[in-house]
Design an enzyme around this catalytic site. Structure first.
Site, PDB file in Angstrom:
ATOM      1  CB  CYS A 101      -0.891   0.217   1.039  1.00 32.74           C
ATOM      2  SG  CYS A 101      -0.185   0.700   2.752  1.00 32.74           S
ATOM      3  NE  ARG A 141      -4.912   1.078   2.072  1.00 27.71           N
ATOM      4  CZ  ARG A 141      -4.554   2.498   0.537  1.00 27.71           C
ATOM      5  NH1 ARG A 141      -5.961   2.508   0.004  1.00 27.71           N
ATOM      6  NH2 ARG A 141      -3.694   2.948   0.556  1.00 27.71           N
ATOM      7  CG  ASP A 160      -5.534   5.041   3.153  1.00 28.52           C
ATOM      8  OD1 ASP A 160      -5.435   4.809   4.127  1.00 28.52           O
ATOM      9  OD2 ASP A 160      -4.227   5.698   2.695  1.00 28.52           O
TER      10      ASP A 160
END
Length: 374
Positions: A227, A233, A344
């Site tokens: 990420c 994440r 996100d």
């Protein structure tokens, strides 16, 4: 004819050394090179005359293949286009280094298809070629500048001990080489480990520097999640995936590597050694999974090279990686099967993180058969 000897210690710029070696090879001459294993004698693959001289200099028997040195793992597919995944993994992780990989090279799309028949008879009498990428900086620079493979075999007469120094190469081969590059005693003083792959199983043809245990550790399957900052994440994806694999195998997460799997994460803009987001830690804790010891790490070329499967959280991550490392694009996939981004959760609070974790788990379910079976 007297053999010329060039000592690297006497040539700090090394430019003249590389120029002399390249000129000799392109002139059809034989050159002895230092490598990390033992000294090798090389000839340009496109020169049938030089290859014939090499075979004669070694006293090589007909039908006994001579290995080929190439400039790196990314070039291997040019010569063996039908490369299997396991051999590709060994090449990515083991090169440059003391491994010789034997792979099929009979494809009409192989760059070897244009070589003279007498050369093909020497390097691939049975349709396979032994490839080497020696871990020696000067030799690698020469290979890259040549932009074509070299036949490379140990600098000794067939049946004699390999040469571990320029002096022993000169004693063993006499004046047969035209040029010897001297870099002192070879690092390992042992030959490379020769490997082949059959139906996904690694066969050790000759044990050298690397042992069976070391090769087995090199073969661990690695899944990498990427990420931006490696705080939300990708670390959640890492531990959720690791937990799924462990449950499938009936083992603990801490046993995964011994069972042949490694799961990691990184960020394209991550700072090193920061913890995961507190909300990510809390969400995972409530799932019975620990993120408390997570430390962020930036994405690197080494991580990409080691990874077999690379899952990114968003399209921007894939674009960022492919712009810097375009040759790795074939191993990169969006985690979301429909091509959308994993949202996100940064700054969104516990509930947003919880929804993100659910989305990640749902997408991992779709990829799981691929993850567990490759």
């Amino acid at each position: 004819m007297t053999t010329e000897v060039i000592r690297l210690s006497d040539n700090p710029s090394l430019k003249s050394v590389k120029e002399a070696a390249i000129a000799a090879l392109r002139g059809g001459k034989l050159v002895v090179f230092p490598t990390e294993t033992v000294y090798g004698i090389g000839a340009l693959a496109s020169s049938a005359e030089a290859v014939d001289r090499l075979v004669s200099a070694k006293g090589r028997k007909k039908g006994h293949a001579v290995p080929v040195a190439i400039s790196g793992w990314r070039t291997l597919r040019y010569y063996s286009p039908n490369l299997d995944e396991v051999t590709a993994r060994l090449a990515r992780r083991g090169w440059p280094g003391p491994i010789t990989l034997v792979a099929d090279a009979t494809s009409p799309n192989s760059r070897f298809a244009t070589l003279p028949d007498e050369v093909k008879d020497v390097i691939m009498p049975r349709g396979t070629v032994g490839y080497r990428v020696p871990n020696h900086s000067v030799f690698l620079e020469i290979l890259r500048e040549l932009d074509e493979p070299l036949l490379l075999t140990s600098a000794n007469l067939t049946g004699e001990p390999p040469a571990v120094s320029a002096e022993s190469a000169k004693v063993g081969l006499g004046d047969r080489p035209d040029l010897i590059i001297d870099d002192g005693i070879a690092c390992f003083q042992r030959p490379s480990t020769v490997l082949s792959v059959t139906d996904g199983t690694v066969n050790i043809i000759r044990e050298g520097v690397y042992t069976r245990d070391q090769i087995d550790r090199m073969m661990v399957k690695m899944i990498l999640f990427v990420c931006t900052g490696n705080t939300c994440r990708s670390p959640m994806a890492e531990v959720i995936c690791a937990n799924m694999i462990a449950k499938h195998l009936g083992c603990g997460i801490d046993e995964l590597e011994s069972r042949g799997y490694m799961v990691l994460s990184a960020g394209v803009a991550a700072l090193p050694n920061s913890p995961a987001s507190p909300d990510a830690v809390e969400v995972m804790k409530n799932r019975g999974i620990s993120l408390e010891n997570h430390q962020t790490q930036p994405l690197s070329e080494a991580l990409l090279r080691y990874a077999d499967r690379i899952y990114v959280m968003g399209r921007a991550h894939k674009e960022a990686i492919c712009s810097q490392w375009p040759d790795d694009a074939e191993r990169i996939s969006l985690l979301s099967a429909d091509g959308s981004d994993i949202c996100d959760p940064l700054g969104g609070g516990y509930t947003v993180y919880q929804e993100c974790a659910k989305q990640i788990e749902s997408e991992l379910d779709k990829h799981f058969s691929e993850i567990i079976s490759f």
